[in-house]
Design a protein around this motif. Structure first.
Motif, PDB file in Angstrom:
ATOM      1  N   UNK A  79      -4.856 -26.784  12.781  1.00 26.17           N
ATOM      2  CA  UNK A  79      -3.875 -25.715  12.579  1.00 26.17           C
ATOM      3  C   UNK A  79      -3.890 -24.741  13.744  1.00 26.17           C
ATOM      4  N   UNK A  80      -5.056 -24.528  14.347  1.00 25.34           N
ATOM      5  CA  UNK A  80      -5.120 -23.625  15.491  1.00 25.34           C
ATOM      6  C   UNK A  80      -4.392 -24.229  16.690  1.00 25.34           C
ATOM      7  N   UNK A  81      -4.552 -25.554  16.863  1.00 17.48           N
ATOM      8  CA  UNK A  81      -3.873 -26.204  17.975  1.00 17.48           C
ATOM      9  C   UNK A  81      -2.360 -26.157  17.784  1.00 17.48           C
ATOM     10  N   UNK A  82      -1.925 -26.299  16.557  1.00 16.95           N
ATOM     11  CA  UNK A  82      -0.491 -26.262  16.274  1.00 16.95           C
ATOM     12  C   UNK A  82       0.042 -24.838  16.182  1.00 16.95           C
ATOM     13  N   UNK A  83      -0.854 -23.864  16.230  1.00 17.02           N
ATOM     14  CA  UNK A  83      -0.474 -22.442  16.199  1.00 17.02           C
ATOM     15  C   UNK A  83       0.336 -22.111  14.949  1.00 17.02           C
ATOM     16  N   UNK A  84      -0.071 -22.694  13.816  1.00 18.09           N
ATOM     17  CA  UNK A  84       0.631 -22.408  12.575  1.00 18.09           C
ATOM     18  C   UNK A  84       0.067 -21.181  11.873  1.00 18.09           C
ATOM     19  N   UNK A  85      -1.157 -20.802  12.192  1.00 19.88           N
ATOM     20  CA  UNK A  85      -1.788 -19.683  11.511  1.00 19.88           C
ATOM     21  C   UNK A  85      -1.803 -18.471  12.431  1.00 19.88           C
ATOM     22  N   UNK A  86      -1.210 -17.360  12.008  1.00 18.67           N
ATOM     23  CA  UNK A  86      -1.243 -16.152  12.842  1.00 18.67           C
ATOM     24  C   UNK A  86      -2.660 -15.585  12.877  1.00 18.67           C
ATOM     25  N   UNK A  87      -3.029 -14.925  13.969  1.00 17.60           N
ATOM     26  CA  UNK A  87      -4.374 -14.361  14.055  1.00 17.60           C
ATOM     27  C   UNK A  87      -4.583 -13.226  13.050  1.00 17.60           C
ATOM     28  N   UNK A  88      -5.812 -13.107  12.603  1.00 17.19           N
ATOM     29  CA  UNK A  88      -6.192 -12.039  11.679  1.00 17.19           C
ATOM     30  C   UNK A  88      -6.884 -10.941  12.474  1.00 17.19           C
ATOM     31  N   UNK A  89      -6.421  -9.716  12.313  1.00 21.79           N
ATOM     32  CA  UNK A  89      -6.996  -8.595  13.028  1.00 21.79           C
ATOM     33  C   UNK A  89      -7.898  -7.784  12.095  1.00 21.79           C
ATOM     34  N   UNK A  90      -9.107  -7.533  12.584  1.00 22.48           N
ATOM     35  CA  UNK A  90     -10.048  -6.692  11.853  1.00 22.48           C
ATOM     36  C   UNK A  90     -10.267  -5.419  12.660  1.00 22.48           C
ATOM     37  N   UNK A  91     -10.006  -4.283  12.021  1.00 23.15           N
ATOM     38  CA  UNK A  91     -10.158  -3.017  12.716  1.00 23.15           C
ATOM     39  C   UNK A  91     -11.620  -2.588  12.657  1.00 23.15           C
ATOM     40  N   UNK A  92     -12.200  -2.407  13.848  1.00 23.59           N
ATOM     41  CA  UNK A  92     -13.612  -2.006  13.934  1.00 23.59           C
ATOM     42  C   UNK A  92     -13.737  -0.501  14.141  1.00 23.59           C
ATOM     43  N   UNK A  93     -12.889   0.063  15.003  1.00 24.33           N
ATOM     44  CA  UNK A  93     -12.849   1.513  15.218  1.00 24.33           C
ATOM     45  C   UNK A  93     -11.435   2.010  14.947  1.00 24.33           C
ATOM     46  N   UNK A  94     -11.349   3.189  14.339  1.00 23.39           N
ATOM     47  CA  UNK A  94     -10.056   3.719  13.918  1.00 23.39           C
ATOM     48  C   UNK A  94      -9.886   5.144  14.447  1.00 23.39           C
ATOM     49  N   UNK A  95      -9.168   5.287  15.575  1.00 17.84           N
ATOM     50  CA  UNK A  95      -8.821   6.587  16.135  1.00 17.84           C
ATOM     51  C   UNK A  95     -10.023   7.528  16.248  1.00 17.84           C
ATOM     52  N   UNK A  96     -11.012   7.080  16.965  1.00 18.61           N
ATOM     53  CA  UNK A  96     -12.220   7.888  17.154  1.00 18.61           C
ATOM     54  C   UNK A  96     -12.022   8.786  18.364  1.00 18.61           C
ATOM     55  N   UNK A  97     -12.235  10.077  18.173  1.00 17.97           N
ATOM     56  CA  UNK A  97     -12.078  11.071  19.230  1.00 17.97           C
ATOM     57  C   UNK A  97     -13.346  11.913  19.310  1.00 17.97           C
ATOM     58  N   UNK A  98     -13.759  12.218  20.541  1.00 20.16           N
ATOM     59  CA  UNK A  98     -14.962  13.030  20.681  1.00 20.16           C
ATOM     60  C   UNK A  98     -15.143  13.529  22.090  1.00 20.16           C
ATOM     61  N   UNK A  99     -16.154  14.351  22.273  1.00 19.17           N
ATOM     62  CA  UNK A  99     -16.439  14.934  23.574  1.00 19.17           C
ATOM     63  C   UNK A  99     -17.913  15.302  23.637  1.00 19.17           C
ATOM     64  N   UNK A 100     -18.482  15.167  24.829  1.00 22.39           N
ATOM     65  CA  UNK A 100     -19.853  15.605  25.070  1.00 22.39           C
ATOM     66  C   UNK A 100     -19.873  16.275  26.433  1.00 22.39           C
ATOM     67  N   UNK A 101     -20.547  17.428  26.500  1.00 23.25           N
ATOM     68  CA  UNK A 101     -20.500  18.272  27.693  1.00 23.25           C
ATOM     69  C   UNK A 101     -21.849  18.315  28.397  1.00 23.25           C
ATOM     70  N   UNK A 102     -21.874  18.843  29.609  1.00 20.93           N
ATOM     71  CA  UNK A 102     -23.150  18.942  30.332  1.00 20.93           C
ATOM     72  C   UNK A 102     -24.172  19.755  29.544  1.00 20.93           C
ATOM     73  N   UNK A 103     -25.398  19.288  29.575  1.00 19.05           N
ATOM     74  CA  UNK A 103     -26.474  19.966  28.870  1.00 19.05           C
ATOM     75  C   UNK A 103     -26.577  19.601  27.411  1.00 19.05           C
ATOM     76  N   UNK A 104     -25.729  18.685  26.940  1.00 16.27           N
ATOM     77  CA  UNK A 104     -25.747  18.311  25.524  1.00 16.27           C
ATOM     78  C   UNK A 104     -26.348  16.917  25.339  1.00 16.27           C
TER      79      UNK A 104
END
Length: 672
Positions: A79-104
């Motif tokens: 089935x993979x060779x025939x491309x009949x099955x669409x890929x399944x996406x698994x979300x590992x990270x979801x909109x992660x935002x952050x910051x780290x400054x000098x001395x931290x």
């Protein structure tokens, strides 16, 4: 360990510098006085104090809306060779935002599967081959790429990879020669090596070999190995430090010492980010800020003290006399049998953080950092530049000198391997001498002579191929890590590795031929003896080159060992011993021309029967006189092909090594 804010000077006696044996100070040219760090006397003591050799610029590192998907294709192979099955996406990270400054000092924490290691890999541009990553990363407000980040950061990985034959001091010396700035002299590099060993408690084991526990090679302890990995990155005094589980495998005391070193680094204006698993309360107290993750989302990012009030506001106060780190991880973990309830609670906490004062403050800081580019960006050369800049701090010849030194040292320090090779060579050569000894010049013994010559070829082939495979595949992970750290080029490593192996694959083939040659009764001419040795040495180096190619094409020792025989056996069959050259089917005839067995066997046979003729009344030779031409004709060998065969063996050496280098070079290409 030094306390917070303490700035320990580099104090070393002059006479320690005279003990450097492997690289002379004269190999590093002095730089102009205006470019040298300030060297001054400390009081009346005859010591050196380096005041500005290893200074670095502060950086603010931020990331915005980092989202990571992992795609998998369901179904079976058809089935993979025939491309009949669409890929399944698994979300590992979801909109992660952050910051780290000098001395931290920022610690990324969370339960298993929370996404902390994936986030660290995204921040360092590593191990993202099959992941789809979106989002932006900024250094001092400027977008960052992997080459820029590598120049100003250090990364301590969880797995310790070393050349086991080196000592602690030799390893750090090698790192210093290739990773420190070009303007530093050899003396200044060695001062830094001794300082780092002193800071991390490695001075007492400086002359001990690193070893390899998994291969049964004794060396330094697990804690010392971890500190050595840490010292390798601290050596260059990076502005930004990443650590993946720096306390893994250490006892609580040593774990606290390692984290204290990170704290001291941060207190000097550096930016430090690490992932950590279940820190003790003492270790947890050393963090400035923590990033708690759950189900790939940010559950909290802020000062350590603010986390308690945040969780209390969610109705989840930390019990008294309880390690806060353990409490946060347990609260955010997915409990088996209670998956739905656990994920619901984690989602509520993450949603609460996004709308909290802490979450809004982090978002504002990231936007401010992105909007207003710091003047430090230009100092760090973070802006896009038109001129291509090399990611390597050492010149090509400096890389060659250092890697060549380590390669030869590694071979010399492997006495067990050399002893096994010597025993194997002497034992088999002696056995061949005993089996084929005393052959007389009779036509019926021609096949025996040819058999002995072919045994030379087969034994040296398998001994060389499998010896190289076991060596190269074990060293490839070390090469890839050091190469991606910007230490040396791929061509430098390949050239040094193959050059260092040459003496081994000259001496042992020569020994293998010398022992049985005259015992068997091969061509007694001294010149023919040395030519035979030269042909077998050439064949051994062809097989070695083939081993390089297989090792560089594959990903593990097991795969390489499995692929070797299926490639070698067909070439062996067309070597002119089991099957005459004239009897090869036309559709397989092309295989003869890539078979080193055919070239070496024909060349050895021509060399063996050169100038030999004898009478044998029982032979089918014309007039019962067996000549060189008649014997070679029986095997479809042509005396005129001798120099062609020698040239083809050289061509195979070059060809296989080019393919090996190309495969190795492909492994080093980074994906966007």
């Amino acid at each position: 360990m030094s306390s917070k804010g303490e700035k320990k000077p580099l104090l070393l006696a002059f006479n320690q510098q005279s003990q450097r044996a492997s690289f002379r100070e004269s190999e590093y040219k002095a730089v102009p006085t205006s470019q040298q760090p300030e060297l001054r006397k400390n009081g009346t003591d005859e010591v050196l104090t380096v005041s500005s050799s290893f200074s670095s610029q502060p950086v603010t590192y931020s990331w915005e809306n980092i989202t990571v998907f992992h795609e998998t294709t369901p179904g079976n192979c058809l089935t993979r060779l025939c491309k009949k099955s669409p890929p399944i996406q698994k979300k590992i990270l979801d909109n992660v935002t952050g910051i780290v400054r000098p001395g931290e000092f920022l610690a990324i924490m969370g339960a298993s599967g929370a996404g902390k290691t994936t986030l660290l890999n995204c921040l360092t541009f590593r191990n993202s081959g099959k992941l789809k990553i979106s989002g932006e990363r900024y250094l001092n407000g400027a977008k960052v790429n992997i080459d820029t980040l590598a120049r100003i950061s250090g990364y301590v990985q969880q797995d310790d990879l070393f050349i086991s034959t080196l000592t602690v001091q030799e390893h750090l010396r090698f790192q210093a020669l290739l990773r420190m700035d070009k303007h530093l002299t050899y003396q200044e590099r060695m001062i830094r090596v001794d300082e780092v060993m002193g800071e991390l408690g490695l001075s007492k084991c400086s002359n001990a070999r690193i070893g390899h526990p998994e291969r049964g090679v004794k060396g330094i302890s697990g804690g010392e190995r971890k500190r050595l990995a840490f010292a390798s990155e601290v050596l260059t005094n990076p502005s930004l430090m990443f650590c993946d589980e720096p306390t893994s495998g250490l006892d609580s005391y040593m774990a606290q010492n390692i984290v204290q070193v990170l704290k001291n680094i941060a207190s000097k204006g550096k930016t430090v980010v690490c992932t950590i698993h279940q820190p003790s309360s003492e270790v947890f107290a050393l963090f400035d800020r923590i990033l708690l993750m759950a189900e790939g989302r940010t559950a909290f990012l802020g000062p350590v003290g603010d986390a308690l009030s945040f969780f209390s506001a969610q109705g989840l106060p930390c019990p008294p006399n309880y390690n806060p780190a353990d409490y946060y991880i347990h609260t955010l973990a997915t409990i088996p049998g209670q998956e739905v309830e656990s994920k619901k609670k984690s989602k509520e906490i993450c949603d609460a953080y996004n709308s909290s004062e802490s979450g809004n403050l982090v978002q504002e800081m990231v936007i401010a950092n992105r909007s207003i580019k710091s003047s430090r960006s230009q100092e760090l050369d973070l802006e896009p530049v038109k001129i291509q800049r090399s990611p390597y701090k050492a010149s090509w010849f400096a890389q060659l000198r250092a890697v060549m030194w380590r390669s030869f040292l590694s071979i010399r320090r492997e006495p067990a391997v050399l002893k096994v090779k010597a025993f194997q060579t002497i034992f088999i050569a002696t056995l061949i001498a005993l089996i084929f000894q005393g052959q007389t010049l009779e036509f019926q013994n021609v096949r025996n002579y040819q058999g002995a010559l072919f045994v030379f070829l087969t034994n040296m082939t398998f001994q060389s191929v499998f010896g190289v495979i076991n060596d190269i595949t074990l060293e490839l992970p070390v090469f890839l890590r050091e190469h991606f750290n910007g230490m040396y080029r791929t061509d430098v490593y390949f050239l040094c590795k193959t050059t260092a192996d040459i003496p081994v694959y000259i001496f042992f083939p020569f020994l293998f031929v010398a022992i049985p040659y005259y015992a068997i009764g091969l061509n007694p001419d001294v010149g023919r003896f040395f030519i035979a040795c030269g042909i077998v040495i050439l064949l051994a180096n062809v097989a070695t080159s083939f081993g390089y190619m297989i090792s560089c094409l594959t990903s593990s020792t097991r795969v390489a060992l499995a692929l070797g025989p299926p490639f070698i056996i067909p070439l062996l069959l067309f070597g002119g011993f089991f099957l005459r050259n004239g009897s090869v089917p036309v559709y397989f005839d092309w295989l003869r021309y890539i078979s080193w067995f055919m070239y070496a066997n024909e060349a050895l046979s021509i060399n063996q029967w050169n100038g030999i003729s004898f009478n044998d009344t029982r032979s089918p030779c014309p007039n019962h006189v067996c000549t060189e031409e008649y014997i070679l004709k029986q095997f479809d060998f042509n005396p005129d092909n001798f120099y062609r065969n020698i040239g083809c063996l050289f061509a195979l050496i070059v060809g296989f090594r080019i393919l090996a280098f190309s495969a190795l070079l492909k492994k080093t290409y980074r994906k966007n």
